[in-house]
Design a protein around this motif. Structure first.
Motif, PDB file in Angstrom:
ATOM      1  N   VAL A  72       1.032  -1.276   0.060  1.00 38.77           N
ATOM      2  CA  VAL A  72       0.069  -0.075   0.001  1.00 38.77           C
ATOM      3  C   VAL A  72       0.681   1.222  -0.007  1.00 38.77           C
ATOM      4  O   VAL A  72       0.573   2.233  -0.840  1.00 38.77           O
ATOM      5  N   GLN A  73       1.873   1.245   0.724  1.00 33.15           N
ATOM      6  CA  GLN A  73       2.973   2.547   0.815  1.00 33.15           C
ATOM      7  C   GLN A  73       3.446   2.490  -0.532  1.00 33.15           C
ATOM      8  O   GLN A  73       3.711   3.665  -0.815  1.00 33.15           O
ATOM      9  N   TYR A  74       4.039   1.506  -1.085  1.00 36.33           N
ATOM     10  CA  TYR A  74       4.844   1.501  -2.231  1.00 36.33           C
ATOM     11  C   TYR A  74       3.724   2.107  -3.649  1.00 36.33           C
ATOM     12  O   TYR A  74       4.102   3.133  -4.239  1.00 36.33           O
ATOM     13  N   LEU A  75       2.553   1.762  -3.569  1.00 34.90           N
ATOM     14  CA  LEU A  75       1.691   2.380  -4.487  1.00 34.90           C
ATOM     15  C   LEU A  75       1.352   3.416  -4.365  1.00 34.90           C
ATOM     16  O   LEU A  75       1.459   4.568  -5.169  1.00 34.90           O
ATOM     17  N   ALA A  76       0.948   3.998  -3.170  1.00 38.66           N
ATOM     18  CA  ALA A  76       0.775   5.540  -2.637  1.00 38.66           C
ATOM     19  C   ALA A  76       1.963   6.364  -2.862  1.00 38.66           C
ATOM     20  O   ALA A  76       1.631   7.671  -3.314  1.00 38.66           O
ATOM     21  N   LEU A  77       3.066   5.779  -2.731  1.00 39.08           N
ATOM     22  CA  LEU A  77       4.396   6.706  -2.823  1.00 39.08           C
ATOM     23  C   LEU A  77       4.920   6.900  -4.252  1.00 39.08           C
ATOM     24  O   LEU A  77       6.073   7.227  -4.591  1.00 39.08           O
ATOM     25  N   GLY A  78       4.243   6.359  -5.259  1.00 38.82           N
ATOM     26  CA  GLY A  78       4.684   6.378  -6.627  1.00 38.82           C
ATOM     27  C   GLY A  78       4.407   4.992  -7.445  1.00 38.82           C
ATOM     28  O   GLY A  78       4.372   5.171  -8.579  1.00 38.82           O
ATOM     29  N   GLY A  79       4.451   4.136  -6.849  1.00 39.57           N
ATOM     30  CA  GLY A  79       4.147   2.623  -7.704  1.00 39.57           C
ATOM     31  C   GLY A  79       3.113   2.473  -8.263  1.00 39.57           C
ATOM     32  O   GLY A  79       3.022   1.545  -9.041  1.00 39.57           O
ATOM     33  N   HIS A  80       2.078   3.415  -7.987  1.00 37.28           N
ATOM     34  CA  HIS A  80       0.844   3.260  -8.721  1.00 37.28           C
ATOM     35  C   HIS A  80       0.983   3.332 -10.198  1.00 37.28           C
ATOM     36  O   HIS A  80       0.119   2.961 -11.007  1.00 37.28           O
ATOM     37  N   SER A  81       2.160   4.013 -10.705  1.00 36.83           N
ATOM     38  CA  SER A  81       2.128   4.428 -12.144  1.00 36.83           C
ATOM     39  C   SER A  81       2.264   2.962 -13.009  1.00 36.83           C
ATOM     40  O   SER A  81       1.560   3.316 -14.131  1.00 36.83           O
ATOM     41  N   ARG A  82       2.678   2.019 -12.571  1.00 34.91           N
ATOM     42  CA  ARG A  82       2.599   0.834 -13.333  1.00 34.91           C
ATOM     43  C   ARG A  82       1.013   0.234 -13.680  1.00 34.91           C
ATOM     44  O   ARG A  82       0.691  -0.483 -14.653  1.00 34.91           O
TER      45      ARG A  82
END
Length: 387
Positions: A48-58
């Motif tokens: 969740v932290q990874y996606l919220a901190l920019g990993g959502h781009s993929r």
């Protein structure tokens, strides 16, 4: 008369989950208190932290530097996980909301884009490994998704399409999933920095976040670290490697560092009734002058006083302070010979500053205006940030 203050900046605000260390049989160590795992200590929290901190781009196709306007999860403050599925108990681990910006074309970009994401951990949702996974554990097992998980994912994808079709210019719905193999099984992961000169890859998202988002990433203490040596704890606090709250007792200032203010400086504010021998002759003379007492009268006055808030150069009883303040006492006042009885491991950051700072200013104004009830209500709101 010179007053000295140590003011903790509003950057030293705890976030994450506290892990408590208590006294052990070894007087030189603290033992981790046994408790159930919190959601912030599970793999889901890292994803969740990874996606919220920019990993959502993929998944979103947006730049990793762009942050969501609203985030719903079990990790972030707010209402928690959003319901998304065919029953009211089916939820999305993470929901990201992106509003259309002025530079985006309203003909092709809806006003709001909602992205729902679920993390599927191995064993719970699937067995085996996805294609390209480098894990050697059960490496010969083919990827097999749990039937119930597959059914729920199928419905959610169709549900997202149907909801988008209602008013596509206003809001779009997207549903994504990821797996343990994607994040924790040594699959090469690119940097989150879009403009990185030299491309960097990482072995897992924990390593990536610790390297590139250290100030925002909450990583709990290792589960296997059951004991903390007090001497190492103090050393790491001074070095800025570990943060939280310490309960300490005793201690004194080193004359080498304390300087001329040593006799007057109070290192802590605490509710305590000092004995007569702990009061300086200067203070006793002031009491005598103010109340018109002789020496015996001063002694009688001190003997019946109730505990009060006062400055002292030691901690008479157990007192809990932040690691930031303890670090300041050690570095600037030469504080030594104290004992740590408890340690609450937290991470400090500045994320809650915008929430807390305005409320502190409001409380200060309300107190000046004499609005005690409202000031106390604001105090409770501020305290809620600390859990």
């Amino acid at each position: 008369m010179r007053l000295l203050f140590a003011v903790a900046e509003l950057t030293d605000i705890p976030f994450g989950t506290g892990s408590l260390y208590v006294q052990s049989q070894d007087p030189g160590s603290l033992r981790r208190e046994t408790r159930s795992l919190n959601v912030t200590e599970r793999e889901e929290a890292v994803v969740v932290q990874y996606l919220a901190l920019g990993g959502h781009s993929r998944f979103t196709g947006l730049p990793s530097a762009r942050r969501a306007d609203r985030i719903l999860s079990g990790v972030h403050a707010g209402p928690g996980q959003a319901v998304f599925g065919y029953t009211n108990v089916q939820r999305a681990d993470l929901t990201l909301s992106f509003r259309r910006r002025p530079d985006e074309d309203p003909e092709t970009v809806p006003r709001t884009r909602l992205h729902f994401h679920n993390y599927h951990g191995d064993h719970w949702h699937y067995v085996g490994h996805r294609e390209g996974c480098r894990s050697t554990k059960n490496m010969y097992l083919s990827f097999d998704l749990n039937e119930e998980t597959e059914t729920m994912d199928s419905f959610r994808r169709a549900y997202a399409e149907a909801m988008t079709a209602v008013r596509p210019s206003q809001v779009s719905f997207s549903y994504h999933v990821s797996y343990t193999c994607d994040w924790f099984h040594d699959t090469p992961l690119p940097s989150l920095d879009d403009d990185a000169v030299a491309p960097t890859t990482y072995h897992n998202i924990t390593e990536l976040l610790a390297a590139e988002r250290a100030d925002e990433f909450y990583e709990p203490p290792p589960r296997q670290q059951q004991f903390l040596k007090k001497s190492v704890l103090v050393r790491d606090i001074v070095a800025g490697k570990i943060q939280g709250f310490v309960t300490i007792r005793g201690g004194r200032e080193s004359k080498k560092k304390s300087g001329p203010a040593q006799k007057h400086f109070g290192c802590c504010v605490q509710n305590y009734a000092p004995s007569s021998r702990q009061i300086s002759d200067y203070t006793k003379s002031q009491i005598a002058e103010y109340y018109g007492l002789d020496e015996e009268g001063v002694e009688a006055f001190l003997a019946k006083q109730a505990p009060r808030t006062l400055n002292s150069t030691t901690f008479h009883a157990e007192e809990t302070i932040s690691s930031a303040y303890l670090c300041w006492l050690i570095e600037h006042r030469g504080f030594v010979d104290f004992d740590i009885t408890h340690f609450l491991w937290y991470k400090f950051g500045s994320q809650p500053r915008t929430f807390i700072e305005s409320l502190l200013q409001l409380r200060h104004r309300l107190k000046k205006e004499g609005n005690v009830a409202a000031a106390e209500a604001v105090k409770l709101i501020v305290n809620s940030d600390y859990g």
